[in-house]
Design a protein around this motif. Structure first.
Motif, PDB file in Angstrom:
ATOM      1  N   UNK A  91       0.654  -1.446  -0.038  1.00 57.32           N
ATOM      2  CA  UNK A  91      -0.348   0.338  -0.150  1.00 57.32           C
ATOM      3  C   UNK A  91       0.571   1.345  -0.192  1.00 57.32           C
ATOM      4  N   UNK A  92       2.371   1.626   0.330  1.00 53.89           N
ATOM      5  CA  UNK A  92       3.062   2.850  -0.013  1.00 53.89           C
ATOM      6  C   UNK A  92       3.624   2.663   1.574  1.00 53.89           C
ATOM      7  N   UNK A  93       3.812   2.082   2.627  1.00 55.11           N
ATOM      8  CA  UNK A  93       4.165   2.273   3.808  1.00 55.11           C
ATOM      9  C   UNK A  93       5.777   2.807   3.504  1.00 55.11           C
ATOM     10  N   UNK A  94       6.423   2.253   3.143  1.00 57.44           N
ATOM     11  CA  UNK A  94       7.814   2.688   3.221  1.00 57.44           C
ATOM     12  C   UNK A  94       7.983   3.820   2.454  1.00 57.44           C
ATOM     13  N   UNK A  95       7.353   4.286   1.247  1.00 59.76           N
ATOM     14  CA  UNK A  95       7.333   5.364   0.611  1.00 59.76           C
ATOM     15  C   UNK A  95       6.569   6.874   1.165  1.00 59.76           C
ATOM     16  N   UNK A 122      12.063  -9.442   1.419  1.00 55.24           N
ATOM     17  CA  UNK A 122      13.006  -8.756   0.908  1.00 55.24           C
ATOM     18  C   UNK A 122      13.691  -7.078   0.346  1.00 55.24           C
ATOM     19  N   UNK A 123      14.555  -6.509   0.894  1.00 53.06           N
ATOM     20  CA  UNK A 123      15.114  -5.601   0.399  1.00 53.06           C
ATOM     21  C   UNK A 123      13.974  -4.342   0.919  1.00 53.06           C
ATOM     22  N   UNK A 124      13.778  -5.413   2.300  1.00 49.30           N
ATOM     23  CA  UNK A 124      12.982  -3.649   3.211  1.00 49.30           C
ATOM     24  C   UNK A 124      14.226  -2.565   3.479  1.00 49.30           C
ATOM     25  N   UNK A 125      14.967  -3.244   4.087  1.00 51.74           N
ATOM     26  CA  UNK A 125      16.540  -2.740   5.174  1.00 51.74           C
ATOM     27  C   UNK A 125      16.334  -2.161   3.496  1.00 51.74           C
ATOM     28  N   UNK A 126      17.008  -2.330   2.866  1.00 51.10           N
ATOM     29  CA  UNK A 126      18.088  -1.990   1.655  1.00 51.10           C
ATOM     30  C   UNK A 126      17.382  -0.550   1.359  1.00 51.10           C
ATOM     31  N   UNK A 127      16.273  -0.713   1.081  1.00 45.93           N
ATOM     32  CA  UNK A 127      15.282   0.428   0.616  1.00 45.93           C
ATOM     33  C   UNK A 127      15.295   1.470   1.789  1.00 45.93           C
TER      34      UNK A 127
END
Lengths: 267, 613
Positions: free
Chosen positions: B404-408, B434-439
Motif C-alpha cells: 500500500x505504500x508504507x515505506x514510501x 527482501x530488500x526492505x532494509x536496503x530500501x
C-alpha cells in the motif's frame, strides 16, 4: 437651405439618424410607447434593487457562543436568556434567541449557541461567522490544563479565519466553571493561551497544504518577530470569569455571570 | 424497570426527564456517549446502543427537533420499549404542539412540561400489554382439522388420489391392482370429483406454487429466437472474399491510422468534462419531459410545507446509494449512511421551493462532511514539540496490508519532519520482505544528501536503526526507541511488514509490537484504490489490536494515511469508508512517489468530488 445643411453636417453627423428616429417614434401608437417606457423603468428599478440587495453587507447583530464540547455553552445560553437552570445534553444543532442586556440603553442582539463537537463546529461557524458582532469563547477552567492544546487550536482557527479577521468582532473569553475549586483564573488562562498560540503560529504555517493545493488560514497572528499577545490582535479581546452553575446551592440559585452580562452590555 | 427516559431538544436543552426508582447515577454521561457515537457518527441505522451496563434506545423527531431516549439495564430484555417510545413521542407532540412549534428557543425555555402523569399511564399500559400476552393454549382434538375429515377420505388406495384439499396433484393412471371393478370406478369418480373441486377452490384461493407440467424450455432475455441466424454456412461458402472485405470496412472508421505515432499523449480531463456535459443535458431533457406530465403534482410538492416520509425519500436514497457505490464507497457503508440520513430527515418539514431530492442531497452532503471532519485535534508537529519538551521521542508506527505504500510514505513523512527541524530515527521492523532494509537505507541516504548534516548542527538528520532480516520486529522496535531516547532523537518512525488481515499469526505479532512499545501514533496505511476490502481490513486490524492487548484500554488505530490518491480521479469513496469504520481522521494523503507528494485532507473538496455527478 443648402447652406444650412452644409453647416449642420460637420457639427452633427448623426442628425439625419436622430431625425428618422424621431419620425418613427412619432409615427408609433402612443400606447406602445408607454408600454416600452414602463418596461424600461421596471428593468432599471430591478437593477437598482438587485444591486442594493446583493452588495449590502450582512448586518452584524449576532453574539456567538463557541467553545469546546462540555464547556458549558448551552447552560450559559439558558442562564443569559432566562436565568433558570435546566439540564443540558450535547447539542447537535444551533439554538438562537433574541437577547437584550439588562442595561436599558443596549440594543437587541441575537444570541446563538453553536455546538462544540469537533465534527460540527466548523459547519456552524461557516454559517454564522459573517454575522457575528461578538464571539463569546467559553473555556472550561477546571480541566483547562489537559485541554490547553485543543482550546488553543480552536482559538487559532477562529482568529486566523479570513472573514473573522476582516470583521474583527469583539472576543470575550469566558472562563467558565469557576465554582469548581480547581478552576484556573482568567489571568493564568490568558497567559497559557498566549504561549500556546505563539507555538501554533509556527507549526500551523508549516502544516501541509490540502490535496487540491489550498492552504488554510493565511492570516498571521500578531506581529512577526515578537511573542504573541492578545493585545496585538485587531479586535478587542477580554478575559472574564463566570460560572453558569452557582457554587453553593447546586442546581438552584443564581449563577455568577455578572461580568459576562456587563461586557455584553458594553457592546 | 426503566432506568431513565429523557426528552431533549437537538440544541441540547432537556425538556423533561424521568428517573426510575432507585437509580442514583445521572444519565447525562450515557446519553452524551449515545449522541457522540451514534448520531454524530452517522450510525443511526439501528436505534439501540449499549454503554457499560445500560442499553439505550432512542428516537429522533425531526419535525420539532427533539430526541427521545430511554435507558434500561442491559441484562433485561424489555419487549415493549420500541412501541413505548413511539407512543410517548406521539403523545408528547400532540400535547405540547404549541410550545414546540415556535422556532425560537425562548418558549421552550420558559414553558414547563408536566408530563409525569401521562408518562406513567403510558408506561403502565405498555408493561401490562407485554404481560397480557399469555401463551396460546393447545387445541383440543375436536378443534383440530383431523377430526373433520371422514375416514373414507383418508384411505389411501394405490392408484387413487389422496383425498385432501390441496393444490392439484395430477391423478396418475397407475397400475391397477386386482380389485373389484365397481370399487375402482367409484374411487376414480370420487377422485375426479374431488380433483375438480380442488381445482375450483384453488382458483378461488391464492394459488400455491405448482410444479410445472413438463420441463419448459428456458428463455433468456437476450437470446435470439431461432437458430437460423447462427448458421453462417451459406455466407461463408458463397462470398468469403466479400465477407472479409465487409468486416474490414466495418472496423475502418473507428481506427484512425497515424494517430498513435510519436509520444503517448498525457491523461487529460477533457473527456470527463464532455461526459459531464452530456449527462447534464440528458438529465435536463428527462426533467422537461416529465414536468409537463406531473406539473401540478410537482408544483404542489414545491410550494407549501410538506413533511418528508420514508416513501418520498426512498427513490432518491436509492439513487444516492448507487451513486456512492459507483464512487468507490463500500457497499455496506453506503447503505448505512443512507439509512442514517433517512432517519435524520424523516418527518422533517421542507421549506418552500425545495424538492425532496435537494433536501436529501444537502443532508447527505452535510453528513459526509461531518464524517470526514476529524473528531480530535490533528496536529503532529505540535505533539512532537510536546514530546520534545518531555525529553522523549515521538513514536509513529505504520501498519497495513502488502503493497500500500508504507515505506514510501514513511520516507515522505520523514522528509516533512526534517524540513520542520526535527531529527528522525527510522526503525526497520520489516524483517521479512527482501530488500526492505536496503530500501530504507536508500531513503536515508537521499534524505541526508538533501539536508546535509553540516546545515543541521553536525548531526545527520535521519538515521536508520536496523538489525537485518529474520529477527523479532517488536524487539527491534523497543531497542530503536531506547536508542532514540539516549541519542535525543525527536521522532521514531517504525516501518512494519505488510500483512493480510486474515493472517492470524502475523496479526498477533503486530498487536504484540504495538502493545509492548505503546507508540504515540498508530497509523494505518490504506490505498485509495481499495473498495469494499477497506471495511474488512480495518475491522480485522482493529479487532486484532484489541484482542491481543492485555490491557483494558487497548491501543487501536489512531489515524489513517490514504495513499495513491493521484491514481483515483474523483472516485474518492475510500476516504469515507475508512473514516466511517474507525471514526479516526485521515492524517496524511499521499499523492505520488516523490518526497513532496504529501498532503492533508480537505473535507469539503473530497465531498464535492464525491457528490459531483
Amino acid at each position: 437651405m443648402g447652406e444650412k445643411t452644409h453647416k449642420d453636417s460637420p457639427e452633427n453627423p448623426f442628425e439625419p439618424f436622430i431625425e428618422s428616429l424621431r419620425q418613427q417614434v412619432e409615427d408609433q401608437d402612443p400606447v406602445i410607447l408607454i408600454g416600452v417606457i414602463v418596461a424600461l423603468a421596471v428593468v432599471v428599478i430591478t437593477c437598482v434593487f438587485l444591486k442594493y440587495f446583493l452588495t449590502s453587507k450582512t448586518v452584524q447583530s449576532a453574539i456567538l457562543l463557541v467553545g469546546l464540547c462540555d464547556s458549558g455553552k448551552t447552560l450559559l445560553f439558558i442562564r443569559l436568556l432566562s436565568g433558570k437552570f435546566k439540564r443540558t445534553q450535547t447539542s447537535i444543532t444551533d439554538s438562537s434567541a433574541p437577547y437584550r442586556a439588562k442595561n436599558e440603553r443596549s440594543s437587541s442582539w441575537t444570541l446563538i449557541d453553536l455546538p462544540g463537537h469537533d465534527s460540527l463546529r466548523f459547519q456552524y461557524l461557516e454559517k454564522f461567522k459573517s454575522s457575528a458582532r461578538a464571539i463569546v469563547f467559553v473555556v472550561d477552567s477546571a480541566i483547562f490544563q489537559k485541554e490547553v492544546r485543543d482550546v488553543a487550536e480552536f482559538l487559532y482557527m477562529l482568529l486566523t479565519d479570513t472573514v473573522i479577521s476582516r470583521n474583527a468582532p469583539t472576543l470575550l473569553v469566558a472562563c467558565n466553571k469557576q465554582d469548581i475549586t480547581m478552576a484556573k483564573s482568567a489571568k493564568l488562562i490568558q497567559h497559557q493561551l498566549e504561549k500556546e498560540l505563539n507555538t501554533l503560529r509556527v507549526t500551523r504555517s508549516a502544516a501541509l497544504s490540502a490535496q487540491d493545493g489550498s492552504v488554510g488560514g493565511s492570516v498571521y497572528l500578531g506581529k512577526k518577530g515578537k511573542d504573541f499577545e492578545f493585545s496585538q490582535l485587531p479586535m478587542r479581546v477580554e478575559f472574564l470569569e463566570c460560572s453558569a452553575r452557582s457554587s453553593s446551592k447546586g442546581e438552584e440559585g443564581e449563577a455568577d455571570i455578572e461580568s459576562l452580562e456587563k461586557s455584553l452590555a458594553k457592546l | 424497570m426503566l432506568d431513565f427516559f429523557t426528552i431533549f431538544s437537538k440544541g441540547g436543552i432537556v425538556l423533561w426527564c424521568f428517573q426510575g426508582a432507585g437509580v442514583t447515577e445521572s444519565f447525562t454521561g450515557p446519553v452524551n456517549a449515545l449522541i457522540r457515537s451514534v448520531i454524530l457518527q452517522e450510525r443511526g441505522g439501528n436505534n439501540s446502543f449499549t454503554h457499560e451496563a445500560l442499553s439505550l434506545k432512542y428516537k429522533l423527531d425531526n419535525e420539532f427537533e427533539l430526541i427521545f431516549v430511554v435507558g434500561f439495564q442491559k441484562i433485561l430484555t424489555l419487549t415493549y420499549v420500541d412501541k413505548f417510545i413511539d407512543d410517548v413521542q406521539l403523545h408528547f407532540r400532540d400535547r405540547y404542539k404549541n410550545e414546540l412549534e415556535q422556532k425560537g428557543t425562548l418558549k421552550l425555555l420558559n414553558s414547563t412540561f408536566a408530563f409525569e402523569d401521562a408518562f406513567s399511564e403510558l408506561l403502565k399500559l405498555a408493561e401490562e400489554s407485554s404481560k397480557a400476552r399469555s401463551p396460546v393454549p393447545m387445541r383440543s382434538f375436536k378443534e383440530s382439522e383431523k377430526s373433520q375429515k371422514t375416514v373414507k377420505s383418508m384411505i389411501e388406495t394405490k392408484g387413487g388420489d389422496k383425498g385432501k384439499e390441496q393444490g392439484g396433484k395430477k391423478s396418475k393412471n397407475t397400475k391397477k391392482e386386482g380389485e373389484c371393478c365397481l370399487l375402482r370406478v367409484v374411487v376414480r369418480m370420487f377422485g375426479s370429483l374431488l380433483h375438480s373441486v380442488a381445482n375450483v377452490l384453488q382458483l378461488l384461493k391464492s394459488p400455491k406454487p405448482q410444479k410445472p407440467k413438463e420441463k419448459q424450455k428456458r428463455v433468456w432475455d437476450n437470446a435470439g429466437s431461432s437458430d437460423k441466424n447462427l448458421d453462417y454456412s451459406d455466407k461463408n461458402g458463397a462470398g468469403s472474399g466479400d465477407g472479409e472485405k465487409n468486416l474490414e470496412a466495418q472496423f475502418d472508421p473507428r481506427v484512425q491510422i497515424n494517430s498513435m505515432k510519436g509520444d503517448l499523449l498525457s491523461v487529460d480531463y477533457d473527456s470527463s468534462e464532455n461526459g459531464e456535459e452530456e449527462e447534464e443535458e440528458e438529465e435536463e431533457e428527462e426533467e422537461v419531459g416529465g414536468g409537463f406530465g406531473g406539473m401540478f403534482g410537482m408544483l404542489k410538492g414545491l410550494v407549501g410545507s410538506k413533511s418528508l416520509s420514508r416513501d418520498d425519500m426512498e427513490p432518491v436514497l436509492e439513487k444516492m446509494r448507487d451513486h456512492l457505490i459507483a464512487k468507490n464507497v463500500a457497499a455496506d457503508i453506503a447503505s448505512q449512511l443512507c439509512d442514517s440520513v433517512a432517519k435524520k430527515l424523516e418527518g422533517k418539514v421542507m421549506g418552500t421551493f425545495t424538492t425532496v431530492a435537494s433536501t436529501v442531497k444537502q443532508a447527505l452532503q452535510d453528513s459526509l462532511v461531518q464524517i470526514l471532519q476529524p473528531k480530535r485535534r490533528v496536529d503532529i508537529l505540535r505533539d512532537v514539540m510536546e514530546a520534545q519538551s518531555q525529553r522523549r521521542p515521538f513514536v509513529i508506527t505504520f501498519c497495513g496490508v502488502n503493497g500500500v505504500g508504507k515505506s514510501t510514505n514513511l520516507a515522505k513523512i520523514s522528509y516533512w519532519l526534517i524540513e520542520n527541524g526535527f531529527s528522525v530515527l527510522i526503525a526497520a521492523c520489516d524483517t521479512f520482505r527482501a530488500g526492505a532494509v536496503e530500501q530504507l537505507r536508500t531513503h536515508q541516504r537521499r534524505l541526508n544528501s538533501l539536508h546535509p548534516p553540516e546545515k543541521h548542527g553536525g548531526r545527520p538528520v535521519v538515521q536508520l536503526y536496523e538489525k537485518g532480516y529474520g529477527k523479532d520486529a517488536a524487539g527491534i522496535a523497543m531497542e530503536a526507541i531506547a536508542y532514540a531516547r539516549n541519542q535525543a532523537f525527536d521522532v521514531v518512525l517504525v516501518d512494519t511488514a505488510g500483512r493480510m488481515q486474515d493472517n492470524a499469526p502475523l496479526m498477533t505479532a503486530l498487536a504484540k509490537l504495538i502493545a509492548v512499545n505503546m507508540p504515540d501514533l498508530v497509523l494505518f496505511v490504506g490505498e485509495a484504490l481499495v473498495g469494499n476490502e477497506a471495511v474488512d481490513q480495518l475491522v480485522k486490524f482493529n479487532q486484532a489490536l484489541a484482542d491481543h492487548s492485555m490491557s483494558d484500554k487497548p491501543r487501536l488505530i489512531d489515524g489513517i494515511v490514504l495513499t495513491k490518491f493521484d491514481t483515483i480521479d474523483d472516485k474518492v469513496g475510500a476516504a469515507i469508508s475508512m473514516t466511517y469504520i474507525t471514526g479516526q481522521p485521515i492524517v496524511f494523503v499521499g499523492t505520488g512517489q516523490t518526497y513532496n507528494d504529501l498532503r492533508s485532507l480537505n473535507a469539503r473538496a473530497v465531498v464535492s468530488a464525491l457528490m459531483k455527478a
